[in-house]
Design an enzyme around this catalytic site. Structure first.
Site, PDB file in Angstrom:
ATOM      1  N   CYS A 120       0.828  -1.207   0.000  1.00 32.40           N
ATOM      2  CA  CYS A 120       0.000   0.000   0.000  1.00 32.40           C
ATOM      3  C   CYS A 120       0.862   1.256   0.000  1.00 32.40           C
ATOM      4  O   CYS A 120       0.482   2.291  -0.538  1.00 32.40           O
ATOM      5  CB  CYS A 120      -0.949  -0.007   1.192  1.00 32.40           C
ATOM      6  SG  CYS A 120      -0.124   0.046   2.796  1.00 32.40           S
TER       7      CYS A 120
ATOM      8  N   HIS B  80      -1.457   1.497   7.865  1.00 34.75           N
ATOM      9  CA  HIS B  80      -1.779   1.482   6.445  1.00 34.75           C
ATOM     10  C   HIS B  80      -1.419   2.832   5.841  1.00 34.75           C
ATOM     11  O   HIS B  80      -1.579   3.868   6.486  1.00 34.75           O
ATOM     12  CB  HIS B  80      -3.279   1.195   6.282  1.00 34.75           C
ATOM     13  CG  HIS B  80      -3.732   1.040   4.871  1.00 34.75           C
ATOM     14  ND1 HIS B  80      -3.174   0.122   4.011  1.00 34.75           N
ATOM     15  CD2 HIS B  80      -4.702   1.685   4.163  1.00 34.75           C
ATOM     16  CE1 HIS B  80      -3.791   0.201   2.841  1.00 34.75           C
ATOM     17  NE2 HIS B  80      -4.710   1.145   2.908  1.00 34.75           N
TER      18      HIS B  80
ATOM     19  N   ASN C 243      -7.342   5.951   0.084  1.00 37.41           N
ATOM     20  CA  ASN C 243      -6.939   4.612   0.487  1.00 37.41           C
ATOM     21  C   ASN C 243      -6.592   3.827  -0.775  1.00 37.41           C
ATOM     22  O   ASN C 243      -7.435   3.696  -1.666  1.00 37.41           O
ATOM     23  CB  ASN C 243      -8.097   3.936   1.232  1.00 37.41           C
ATOM     24  CG  ASN C 243      -7.733   2.559   1.761  1.00 37.41           C
ATOM     25  OD1 ASN C 243      -6.781   1.935   1.301  1.00 37.41           O
ATOM     26  ND2 ASN C 243      -8.505   2.064   2.709  1.00 37.41           N
TER      27      ASN C 243
END
Length: 815
Positions: free
Chosen positions: A129, A334, A358
């Site tokens: 990520c 994250h 995201n």
């Protein structure tokens, strides 16, 4: 004496106990999704001698593309083949991925559809990520995007199954060529994909980045700053939001205006790195379970109702029961992209907003200013249009600045220039780049908590020559930024490598030492405090910090936190005004001119050359009888033979025989007989190889033997070197630490540079980084022999010699 380094301790990358002891622990960077091991690399300063046999020069993208078109074949990358070796290195996965080209996956594949933008990026089943968050930021700067992703690529025109992407790599831009085979399961991409099923630029970019680091698995876990720098060549600043300056919003706004890339994250309080499997659960089984549960319907272009279910969709990184999503919809551990900042008029007041994305392409903030927040109805319609407010599950959302600084803990900003974001002025900065390495046992000294070895680290002189142009600042100050980056740690993960904890210190050089490029010694650091240093030692790829110091000469000492950790790095220095930055390198020299006893053709010549003498033809060895009758007195000796000299003579006669010359085997017997009588010197004696080197040093006619006079010369040298050895053998163990070898060599009159000290350590130290007496003497014999040989060939004294192949082989083979 300088104080001990202290550093705040940030959350650790894995649940592991702290080591006991009084030394403060360095700060640990929270890698967003993975961990790794630790290992020392293999370094050889003479590795370049193998370059000619490694292979032919790599072909460029244009050459490969043209060749494939001419042969009417699709390109297959031999360096990053479409098989398991390019996927994972730690274990074999229980399911088999099928590698397919885009035309085999869907109809009408496209490289880019309607421009590359942040909504084209949806994370797959790989913990990268951090990388995808950086891509989303990259799409906001079209100029940078076109540099990384050449847009003249297509699945239609001149398609040959070959693509290329460009990345900044430790000071230079590199072109990475790949084929377009991608791993699939049930005909769906396993890793990064686009919202459009037939768009493939993001998947191919991820593959090129995986090739750059050796495998897809190497991308598992990291910090957004890594990819940001690899996309731009910029310099990153790292902020702990809770300790950030009061004008943080202004800093972020200027970053957006200047095209800087920004990412953020929330520390994972569970001590489990996001993207790793829980204890006891096999990672291969975990990913296999995720892949089998992939919902093909998620790849349709139709809109999804983000409120249809409170459960996360099945296309996930980790199973729902192991996720770290908070009740507000944010995910701990994250990486998010910061894609915008704005202000909106709400109920008569201006509200500061931050837009985030995201990289999953789903799972969004559900608090104030989220997509479905009911109070959006109080915002003017034109304002909503300007803010591009949509109720779609695309991973992008707005939140208030107050909520942002409350929930998020880290902010990473990659600046395309070194301009301070607090300033309204844009400057033209100068930059200097130095490459270096820490070598275990020689130049990997650790931080200044380790005073015995800290001084051995590489040192870089920085000359700040001109003060800043700031009429509002009365101080005579130079502004500069130092960035220390470790190299290739991610690529070497398959070898057990992990990021070292790194930092640097800056010392002011006394005026009397200005212009002196000598390596600063241990005593300097014992009695001088640093003028500045990195805020903390931390396990990130790069550590950077701004400084303001008066014009002067400084030395920058980059180091790992612990000593004996081997790796490569680059050190960049940005300054508003002219600066000079270069590695401190001692001049290679020998203190006193020694008689040069060397000939270019040992078999046919018999010459003895002095440093300041012309060669004398026919000057050879005297006969053994004459040598015995009139031995030349050695420096410091009396006319009458000492007991030691008489002992030597007797032993020499017994072993040498009638010719009064000894070979290497006989020399070994003589030396070991005498050395063993020195009870204060712990040694196992000399090896046959060492004795051969000694004969090569003293042999004047190429006979391969020594006479008594030559042996006396040799023994006097050994005695002088023995005193140096005993001085540094403080614990009387019969060995000295390899870090002390630098001083020992210097005491013997040899002055070398860092590369040569590294070579000596690799050549003569054992696995514990200790050097025994035999290796110590052998090293000095080799040094003296090489200096003698060089001076013999350097007839004009300009420090440069020219050898033909015969002379070169004679020099290297008989030494």
């Amino acid at each position: 004496m300088p104080t001990v380094i202290s550093a705040s301790v940030a959350p650790r990358t894995a649940a592991e106990p702290r080591s006991p002891g009084p030394v403060p622990h360095p700060a640990q960077s929270k890698a967003t999704e993975a961990g790794g091991g630790n290992a020392s690399g293999i370094y050889s300063a003479i590795i370049s001698r193998n370059f000619p046999i490694i292979g032919v020069k790599e072909k460029t993208f244009e050459q490969l593309h043209k060749k494939c078109l001419e042969k009417k074949v699709l390109y297959v990358d031999p360096e990053f083949p479409p098989d398991e070796t390019s996927l994972f290195y730690s274990q074999k996965f229980p399911i088999q991925f099928i590698w397919k080209r885009p035309p085999e996956i869907c109809e009408n594949p496209r490289f880019i559809i309607d421009g590359a933008n942040r909504t084209d990026i949806c994370q797959g089943d790989l913990g990268d990520c951090w990388f995808l968050a950086a891509i989303a930021c990259l799409t906001l700067n079209q100029r940078l995007l076109f540099r990384v992703i050449p847009h003249d690529q297509s699945f239609i025109e001149n398609y040959a199954g070959i693509f290329h992407f460009q990345f900044w790599r430790y000071g230079e831009w590199v072109d990475v060529v790949i084929d377009d085979c991608l791993p699939t399961y049930n005909n769906q991409l396993v890793f990064t994909k686009s919202n459009h099923r037939n768009e493939f630029w993001s998947a191919l970019l991820e593959k090129a980045y995986a090739k750059l680091h050796g495998s897809y698995e190497a991308l598992k876990g990291g910090n957004t700053t890594e990819a940001m720098e690899d996309f731009t060549g910029g310099v990153t600043e790292f902020f702990e939001i809770r300790d950030a300056p009061s004008d943080m919003h202004k800093i972020m706004k200027k970053a957006i205006e200047r095209g800087s890339l920004m990412g953020c994250s929330i520390d994972d309080g569970t001590n489990m790195t996001y993207g790793t499997s829980p204890s006891g659960l096999n990672m291969g089984e975990l990913i296999a379970r995720m892949v089998r549960n992939m919902d093909n319907s998620l790849f349709r272009d139709s809109d999804l109702d983000p409120r249809a279910s409170v459960e996360r969709p099945t296309r996930t990184i980790v199973p729902v029961q192991y996720e770290t999503r908070m009740a507000c919809g944010l995910v701990r551990g994250h990486a998010y992209s910061v894609t915008g900042l704005d202000e909106v008029l709400f109920k008569g007041e201006k509200v500061k907003l931050v837009r985030l994305r995201n990289p999953w392409g789903q799972v969004e903030w559900n608090g104030s200013w989220s997509d479905g927040w009911k109070d959006w109805s109080f915002v003017d319609k034109d304002e909503k249009a300007r803010l591009q407010h949509q109720v779609t599950e695309d991973g992008e959302f707005w939140m208030s600045y107050e909520d942002f600084i409350y929930h998020f803990t880290k902010l990473e900003i990659c600046n395309l220039t070194a301009d301070a974001l607090q300033s309204d002025k844009l400057q033209t900065w100068t930059v200097s780049v130095n490459e270096g390495r820490w070598v275990r046992g020689c130049s990997a000294g650790g931080c200044r908590n380790f005073p015995d070895t800290f001084w051995t680290n590489p040192q870089y002189r920085l000359k700040l020559l001109e003060e800043d142009d700031d009429p509002d600042d009365s101080e005579v100050i130079c502004s500069f930024l130092v960035a220390l980056m470790q190299k290739n740690r991610r690529k070497d993960r398959k070898l057990g490598a992990n990021l070292f904890t790194i930092g640097f210190a800056i010392y002011e050089v006394p005026k009397e030492m200005h212009g002196n490029r000598q390596h600063l010694q241990k005593d300097f650091f014992l009695y001088n405090a640093s003028r500045a240093r990195s805020k903390t030692y931390i396990n990130m790829r790069e550590v950077s910090q701004r400084f303001r110091l008066p014009p002067s000469e400084y030395v920058i000492v980059p180091s790992t936190y612990e000593p004996h950790q081997e790796g490569e790095f680059i050190l960049r220095v940005f300054s508003e005004k002219r600066n000079l930055s270069e590695e401190v390198e001692n001049t290679i020299s020998v203190d006193r001119p020694v008689p040069i006893i060397f000939v270019s053709d040992r078999a046919n010549s018999n010459k003895e050359l002095g440093v300041d003498q012309e060669s004398e033809e026919g000057k050879g060895k005297t006969s053994p009888d004459k040598q015995e009758q009139s031995p030349q007195p050695q420096p410091g000796s009396s006319d009458q033979e000492s007991e030691e000299q008489q002992q030597f003579r007797n032993i020499f006669k017994q072993i040498a025989g009638d010719d009064m010359e000894i070979c290497a085997d006989e020399l070994k017997k003589v030396l070991n007989t005498v050395v063993n009588k020195h009870k204060d010197l712990k040694t196992h004696g000399f090896t046959l190889e060492s004795c051969r080197s000694m004969i090569a040093l003293m042999d004047t006619d190429g006979s391969g033997k020594l006479n008594l006079q030559e042996f006396h010369h040799l023994w006097n040298k050994i005695k002088a070197w023995q005193k140096i050895f005993k001085h540094y053998d403080t614990d009387q163990s019969g060995t000295i630490n390899s870090y002390e070898m630098r001083n020992a060599v210097n005491d013997a009159g040899f002055h070398l540079n860092n590369q040569l000290y590294d070579i000596i350590t690799m050549r003569y130290a054992d696995k514990h980084m200790n050097i025994d007496f035999d290796s110590f003497i052998c090293c000095f014999v080799r040094l003296e022999g090489m200096f003698r040989a060089f001076h013999a060939f350097d007839k004009d004294g300009d420090g440069i010699i020219k050898l033909n192949v015969l002379e070169w082989l004679q020099l290297t083979m008989y030494a």
